[in-house]
Design an enzyme around this catalytic site. Sequence first.
Site, PDB file in Angstrom:
ATOM      1  N   GLU A  52       1.523   5.367   7.381  1.00 20.98           N
ATOM      2  CA  GLU A  52       0.438   4.417   7.556  1.00 20.98           C
ATOM      3  C   GLU A  52       1.106   3.098   7.903  1.00 20.98           C
ATOM      4  OE1 GLU A  52      -3.151   1.897   5.533  1.00 20.98           O
ATOM      5  OE2 GLU A  52      -1.232   2.132   4.567  1.00 20.98           O
ATOM      6  N   ASP A 102       1.808   5.443   2.288  1.00 18.51           N
ATOM      7  CA  ASP A 102       0.945   4.262   2.236  1.00 18.51           C
ATOM      8  C   ASP A 102       1.712   2.985   2.568  1.00 18.51           C
ATOM      9  OD1 ASP A 102      -1.752   3.250   1.269  1.00 18.51           O
ATOM     10  OD2 ASP A 102      -0.450   2.147  -0.100  1.00 18.51           O
TER      11      ASP A 102
END
Length: 559
Positions: A283, A222
């Site tokens: 990401e 993330d």
Amino acid sequence: MTFTQQDARPELESAPGSEWWRTAVIYQIYPRSFADASGDGLGDLPGVTAHLDDLHELGVDAIWLSPFQRSPQKDAGYDVADYRDVDPIFGTLADFDAMLAGAHERGIRVIVDLVPNHSSDQHVWFQEALKAAPGSPERARYIFRDGKGENGELPPNNWESVFGGGMWKRVTEADGTPGQWYLHIFDESQPDFDWTNPEVRAEFRDILRFWLDRGVDGFRVDVAHGLIKAEGLPDFTPDPEGGSMGGDSAGVPYWGQPGVHEVWRDWHEVLAEYDGDRALCAEAWLPTVAQTALWVRPDEMHQAFNFHYLETTWDAEALRAVITESLDAYGAVGAPSTWVLSNHDVVRHASRLALTAENPQGAGIGPKSPGQPDPVTGLRRARAATSLMLALPGSSYLYQGEELGLPEVIDLPDDARQDPTWFRTNGERYGRDGCRVPIPWSADAPAYGFNDTGAAWLPQPAEWAEFARDVQRDDPASTLSLYRSLLAERRAHGLGAGTLEWLEGFGDDVVAFRNGPITVIANLGDTAVALPAGDVVVASGPLDGASLPTDTTVWIAAA
Ligand code: GLC
């Protein structure tokens, strides 16, 4: 590893040692909206386990689970309080192990979300930091600074949170006086770690090992572009057109700093200690494809999400350009390109691809947004777009519900919305709830079979009965049947490991290429296009004799 891919699913090419992630189709599960075995209205891990056969039948190679670790759920689990435990709303570690074993038995790999940029403010380290003094080792795990102004009453710099409002929050010191400020790129309940601190690095190496030891096949990382901040934390005002995560602007002092690469090299080594081809997927919202490719150099991550592809509008020339650029840039560093059209942060592509030009495609639309999409056009384009994507060489990501053709839920009632963006902008930005509504399994069951109590953390629209999996399963014209065919043919013809060769002569509004034995033609123009000779393997919509209607993609095998 506790399984052999060959035993579980002989037809898959993803046996350990073959770098499965280069060609895999990876299905994103957003656990709170996938399936709810407990019936409390929030999906859970036993719900995932109960539906593994459906995923196997769909034909995906792997699943990625959005966060299910302990969390106060201020940002739907992207605010982790304990990285080594399952939140009770999702189940237990034993439920996780059972889900993982069930997936592996079916030859489905499992990657889990890891949130290293920030923790929850309820994490024990942050609670210790609040109690400790300025300058203490406890504070040094996060980014605490003195404020500006005579009494430190102004934030240390002008940065604005991605979710709206300022990026700093002032704390009250143990003696009750107003004190230092801490940095939070996202919500104030998500304080950023200080990744220049070796203690933070050691902790995350250990967290990686915790999940690798349990047998996960990798991690979706993330906000991988946020870990390192520019020296001195200089003021910065982003370009308002800078994309949903602001990452499209150049020179942002909290995105894409070169220091992150050291972290990925370190993590690469941790994964390499394990057998079975464990993989990292970034990401990372960055200004260019070329920059993103640096994240997947041979000793760094294995994959990065191709958000440049996701953000490309329904335009043949733009698509050809981003596909060429992606294959070149990732190919130059020896990495596969990934492809993705939907996830839990963006407007579902069955709606997004029909938004009119006046509306940015970003993170959320609601009833008052301009450029409202026509649902019929949206679904037709979505089916055509996915049919194009799944023929591309490399790895593709799917987001739960897109195989049902689900649109964005645009008209959620204001009082149902839960995205922190909605609250932090006082309703100015709708946020991402519209793509997170619990998915329908059975047309006639409570909550459309999401559970058997009828509870759902976000309300499901009445018209979702027609999208339910059970009504689509045996309908050859359904979106679910289309996805199943695409995945089966993609595997049968080895398209993930293939090579793309552009085909000319179909006109500017057509994307046409060959990948191995398959010719792919996508018509993005207003007029029908004559089809070449050959057998139609899959079509995203009805064909008109020997011509390909607008917003339709076809796969043809040489006759
Ligand atoms: C990532 C997640 C998003 C989350 C944010 C903060 O972008 O995909 O859902 O809100 O990080 O963790």
